[in-house]
Motif scaffolding. Structure first.
Motif, mmCIF file in Angstrom:
data_model
loop_
_atom_site.group_PDB
_atom_site.id
_atom_site.type_symbol
_atom_site.label_atom_id
_atom_site.label_comp_id
_atom_site.label_asym_id
_atom_site.label_seq_id
_atom_site.Cartn_x
_atom_site.Cartn_y
_atom_site.Cartn_z
ATOM 1 N N VAL A 96 45.279 -40.549 3.518
ATOM 2 C CA VAL A 96 46.069 -39.506 2.905
ATOM 3 C C VAL A 96 47.322 -39.675 2.784
ATOM 4 N N PHE A 97 47.921 -39.999 3.872
ATOM 5 C CA PHE A 97 49.869 -40.196 4.105
ATOM 6 C C PHE A 97 50.145 -41.377 3.264
ATOM 7 N N CYS A 98 49.129 -42.047 2.865
ATOM 8 C CA CYS A 98 49.735 -43.299 1.864
ATOM 9 C C CYS A 98 49.706 -42.649 0.357
ATOM 10 N N ARG A 99 48.968 -41.750 -0.015
ATOM 11 C CA ARG A 99 48.921 -41.265 -1.184
ATOM 12 C C ARG A 99 50.029 -40.134 -1.520
ATOM 13 N N VAL A 100 51.210 -40.789 -2.050
ATOM 14 C CA VAL A 100 52.461 -40.148 -2.071
ATOM 15 C C VAL A 100 52.334 -38.649 -2.500
ATOM 16 N N LYS A 101 51.429 -38.506 -3.834
ATOM 17 C CA LYS A 101 51.604 -37.199 -4.509
ATOM 18 C C LYS A 101 50.813 -36.087 -3.571
ATOM 19 N N THR A 102 49.744 -36.779 -3.124
ATOM 20 C CA THR A 102 48.827 -35.841 -2.339
ATOM 21 C C THR A 102 49.614 -35.564 -1.176
ATOM 22 N N TRP A 103 50.354 -36.411 -0.265
ATOM 23 C CA TRP A 103 50.843 -36.050 1.121
ATOM 24 C C TRP A 103 52.141 -35.642 0.905
ATOM 25 N N LEU A 104 52.847 -36.192 0.227
ATOM 26 C CA LEU A 104 54.404 -35.859 0.279
ATOM 27 C C LEU A 104 54.793 -34.739 -0.897
ATOM 28 N N ALA A 105 54.277 -34.690 -1.715
ATOM 29 C CA ALA A 105 54.513 -33.530 -2.658
ATOM 30 C C ALA A 105 54.549 -32.140 -1.989
ATOM 31 N N PRO A 106 53.521 -31.675 -1.127
ATOM 32 C CA PRO A 106 53.561 -30.318 -0.397
ATOM 33 C C PRO A 106 54.816 -30.303 0.304
ATOM 34 N N LYS A 107 55.187 -31.172 0.989
ATOM 35 C CA LYS A 107 56.466 -31.153 1.754
ATOM 36 C C LYS A 107 57.587 -31.202 1.015
ATOM 37 N N ALA A 108 57.758 -31.460 -0.332
ATOM 38 C CA ALA A 108 58.954 -31.521 -1.120
ATOM 39 C C ALA A 108 59.511 -30.058 -0.862
ATOM 40 N N GLU A 109 58.980 -29.056 -0.740
ATOM 41 C CA GLU A 109 59.600 -27.603 -0.827
ATOM 42 C C GLU A 109 60.534 -27.738 0.322
ATOM 43 N N GLY A 110 60.350 -28.378 1.507
ATOM 44 C CA GLY A 110 61.377 -28.174 2.446
ATOM 45 C C GLY A 110 62.620 -29.080 2.211
ATOM 46 N N PHE A 111 62.435 -29.884 1.266
ATOM 47 C CA PHE A 111 63.579 -30.277 0.954
ATOM 48 C C PHE A 111 64.397 -29.671 -0.634
ATOM 49 N N GLY A 112 63.979 -28.375 -0.707
ATOM 50 C CA GLY A 112 64.479 -27.466 -1.740
ATOM 51 C C GLY A 112 63.750 -27.826 -3.181
ATOM 52 N N ILE A 113 62.745 -28.316 -3.287
ATOM 53 C CA ILE A 113 62.106 -28.889 -4.491
ATOM 54 C C ILE A 113 61.221 -27.581 -4.776
ATOM 55 N N ASP A 114 61.212 -27.301 -5.904
ATOM 56 C CA ASP A 114 60.542 -26.018 -6.394
ATOM 57 C C ASP A 114 58.913 -26.731 -6.823
ATOM 58 N N LEU A 115 57.891 -26.318 -5.693
ATOM 59 C CA LEU A 115 56.452 -26.943 -5.997
ATOM 60 C C LEU A 115 55.828 -26.567 -7.174
#
Length: 99
Positions: free
Chosen positions: A50-69
């Motif tokens: 799962v951690f190799c699946r960018v949108k599955t793994w990384l997208a939820p963490k985007a909020e921590g970088f100021g991205i509106d989910l």
């Protein structure tokens, strides 16, 4: 290129089981054991962790970088930026991967 020493933050992002899986994928040269250097592709793409699946793994963490989910375009751009940044670090700006 996975180089765990280059990613000290991973222990904060991955749970113990995923961290063990990650470390098991890293070969002695720092590259993923499933990376095909000739095709520059993943040998286990459909079954990758799962951690190799960018949108599955990384997208939820985007909020921590100021991205509106709720903004799928912004989340996609964030994921693309992260991938491009990693590729540039490994292959350089002029690599075929950046085309």
């Amino acid at each position: 290129f996975l180089g765990p020493d280059d990613r000290p933050f991973l222990e904060d992002l991955l749970g113990p089981e995923d961290m063990a899986t990650f470390r098991g994928l890293v070969g002695p040269d720092g590259w993923c054991r499933q990376f095909d250097h000739d095709s520059r592709g993943c040998k286990i793409y459909e079954e990758r962790p799962v951690f190799c699946r960018v949108k599955t793994w990384l997208a939820p963490k985007a909020e921590g970088f100021g991205i509106d989910l709720k903004d799928s375009e912004a989340v996609g751009a964030f994921c693309t930026h992260c991938c491009r940044e990693h590729i540039t670090d490994v292959y350089g700006d002029a690599s075929a991967e950046m085309a």
